[in-house]
Design an enzyme around this catalytic site. Sequence first.
Site, PDB file in Angstrom:
ATOM      1  N   HIS A 140      59.705 138.582  75.653  1.00  0.00           N
ATOM      2  CA  HIS A 140      60.727 137.602  75.252  1.00  0.00           C
ATOM      3  C   HIS A 140      60.121 136.211  75.194  1.00  0.00           C
ATOM      4  CE1 HIS A 140      61.446 135.702  79.279  1.00  0.00           C
ATOM      5  NE2 HIS A 140      60.935 136.846  79.700  1.00  0.00           N
ATOM      6  N   HIS A 142      60.544 132.042  72.851  1.00  0.00           N
ATOM      7  CA  HIS A 142      61.085 131.262  71.738  1.00  0.00           C
ATOM      8  C   HIS A 142      60.084 131.252  70.581  1.00  0.00           C
ATOM      9  CE1 HIS A 142      64.399 130.120  74.191  1.00  0.00           C
ATOM     10  NE2 HIS A 142      63.719 129.332  74.987  1.00  0.00           N
TER      11      HIS A 142
END
Length: 356
Positions: A140, A142
């Site tokens: 995970h 951005h």
Amino acid sequence: MGLLRIMMPPKLQLLAVVAFAVAMLFLENQIQKLEESRSKLERAIARHEVREIEQRHTMDGPRQDAALDEEEDMVIIYNRVPKTASTSFTNIAYDLCAKNKYHVLHINTTKNNPVMSLQDQVRFVKNITSWKEMKPGFYHGHISYLDFAKFGMKKKPIYINVIRDPIERLVSYYYFLRFGDDYRPGLRRRKQGDKKTFDECVAEGGSDCAPEKLWLQIPFFCGHSSECWNVGSRWAMDQAKYNLVNEYFLVGVTEELEDFIMLLEAALPRFFRGATELYRTGKKSHLRKTTEKKLPTKQTIAKLQQSDIWKMENEFYEFALEQFQFIRAHAVREKDGDLYILAQNFFYEKIYPKSN
């Protein structure tokens, strides 16, 4: 008897002001150094944990050259959009990883830059594809969408994501930069000290609340092409829609996060077994909340909605919402106000040739 007043000479007053300013700059510098030291320590701990895991796998015996079982070879990438309840969802993955026996890894890019250099794209693809010690793995971070097939990889990871109403997401991010949240309340944020409300920012035409700041969810789904980050690009939105339908396993919405988690648990129990109950009862699932957030007025919302950028981001959001609700409608049934996952609803028949 009158009060005795001791007046400080002007030169001493100036020296006191300068001394105070220097002291504040010194403190600011020390805080920055502490934050950099904390980041270095976190990276060092992460590297140590990875080495420990690799050593443990080596001690258990070398891996066979044979291909891993499909479920054990599974990799999920959650390229999380900022301020869409991504921390709440990721905490569930961390809470379940030991019990369900998979690894969780945070992709930490410098300054949270969602676009990787070409050489980092190659490294990233090779890492995720060949790093068997981290499989099954849940990554995970951005980062914008990255097409693994472009690098000659036959097996792709499973992409998932969550998006949010674009204005609500921007408002949350605006106040987050100024006041932080209850996840790391002591961390100094970039705009700390700015008390201007979102309404005031929009009324004054500020840069932090400009319509251009809404352009984020489309490029995250579009990818690493330059046109994806060209604000207001119709091509970027069409590509984002294409990727959402064809390259993502499931895309949920912040406003219906529990349903998103329920569908993941039903479809990918190897990772998400127990996730729905954990979300409903766990303390971490609602952990991160932006503080000091003030809802914008109808006038502020109406002003932003005049922008073509909002219209495009909202069109993409509505498109994603429609896709999610379509998938949900074919996967669950409602009874007494609660949703229930459907059992297997297909079977095989007319199997030939007949066995004797």
